[in-house]
Design an enzyme around this catalytic site. Structure first.
Site, PDB file in Angstrom:
ATOM      1  N   SER B  14       0.831  -1.204   0.176  1.00  0.00           N
ATOM      2  CA  SER B  14      -0.020  -0.086  -0.159  1.00  0.00           C
ATOM      3  C   SER B  14       0.911   1.149   0.053  1.00  0.00           C
ATOM      4  CB  SER B  14      -0.864  -0.139   1.203  1.00  0.00           C
ATOM      5  OG  SER B  14      -1.909   1.247   1.204  1.00  0.00           O
ATOM      6  N   HIS B  40      -3.743   6.408   2.775  1.00  0.00           N
ATOM      7  CA  HIS B  40      -4.211   4.945   3.144  1.00  0.00           C
ATOM      8  C   HIS B  40      -5.403   4.715   3.791  1.00  0.00           C
ATOM      9  CE1 HIS B  40      -2.733   0.744   4.204  1.00  0.00           C
ATOM     10  NE2 HIS B  40      -3.064   1.217   5.688  1.00  0.00           N
TER      11      HIS B  40
END
Lengths: 210, 210
Positions: B14, B40
């Protein structure tokens, strides 16, 4: 500092501001309420084109809730965001196992996320219930597997995990599951307040129709 | 279905995906970590241009946390999203009063939101502490008033309320408070996981430097 301080005034003004962003979608009244709540929870009108509500999904959630269905969530934040007083008024409860020490043990042993292990452990308790996922794509993938491979049959899945690793794919897979009604938001955006807001929107729809 | 199931792999992948979205901002290492966590948590690279971190704000949060500072939140979802095990390892606790029956009584009597009444009731307990607001613009406006008019002095304010009524104005006012270091996201977007992620990002920064 001059600002609106009354909760109902804030709520009503917010819905007025959101209305123009969804008017081009020609939504029925219930869908418009769900769209509005998702946009309200994210502060992001950019959600509108990515929201997907399968045919009959809102009604499936309504029917289940009216029968006192429970809600199964991937993370504590979704459970926290659900209006549990309202849910209890229908006879339902919200469950989350992510903080359970046994779940942590299983997840570690199997090399999977805790939220994935948690959804697996709910198993057939999810039959007829509402699943609400707001954080973990792995949890949503696992719920789809349980539906397809193990015959688990929730009344509906509200699946709005967030992020750049698996979220978009898991939500796409939800829209293609072919078995269970769903509410989702395609792409990377999403999150716990968004999933919780979909649940709350439908509880308020029931309240307004009583 | 083939997807990444290991928590650390998901996290690392990520952060790799997010990196290109923030590279043009020429951020120092700590700011880059905070930006990455906010993106995120929202799944939305569109946050990047709206994030504001005042000079020294990350360090102010770090210093306070290292001294065992508590965190005061507007809603339970922010408290839920904060890594409280990590916070306890520094000696701090997270507080939220929105569900307190006395707060509800005061809010109703005064015609204000519960989160606003809750922040007011924390008063000087917030001196030297971290304030983390992820939902209610009214709570952030009240904290700014407490700072300006009542001499209350948190170490830093993480103020990222969400929505179309007051959120953008309250966050603009935070950037112009002139007294307390802050982290915010301008505009309508924000939310509890975003505010919690800023707190968590800084706890992980401290951990990595130990």
């Amino acid at each position: 500092m001059d600002f609106i301080k009354k909760p109902m005034d804030i709520e009503n003004r917010s819905m007025e501001i959101i209305a123009p962003y969804i008017k081009d979608y020609h939504l029925d009244e219930k869908s418009a309420k769900v769209y509005s709540r998702l946009i309200h929870a994210s502060g992001d009108p950019g959600y509108a084109p990515y929201i997907r509500i399968s045919d009959g999904a809102i009604e499936a959630v309504e029917d289940a809730l009216k029968k006192g269905a429970d809600i199964y969530t991937d993370v504590e934040m979704v459970r926290t965001g659900i209006n549990k007083k309202k849910l209890a008024s229908f006879g339902g409860e919200a469950h989350c196992l992510i903080a359970d020490p046994d779940i942590a043990t299983v997840a570690k042993k199997d090399g999977i996320t805790r939220s994935m292990a948690a959804m697996r452990s709910f198993g057939h308790d999810m039959d007829g219930a509402i699943v609400a996922i707001g954080n973990a794509p792995t949890a949503l993938f696992e719920v789809i597997r349980l539906i397809k491979e193990e015959g688990i049959r929730p009344a509906a899945v509200i699946g709005i995990p967030v992020g750049f690793v698996g979220a978009a794919d898991s939500k796409q897979a939800l829209t293609e599951n072919g078995i269970i009604p769903f509410i989702t938001v395609l792409g990377t955006k999403g999150g716990s307040p968004i999933a919780a807001s979909a649940v709350n929107a439908i509880m308020y729809i029931i309240d307004n129709s009583r």
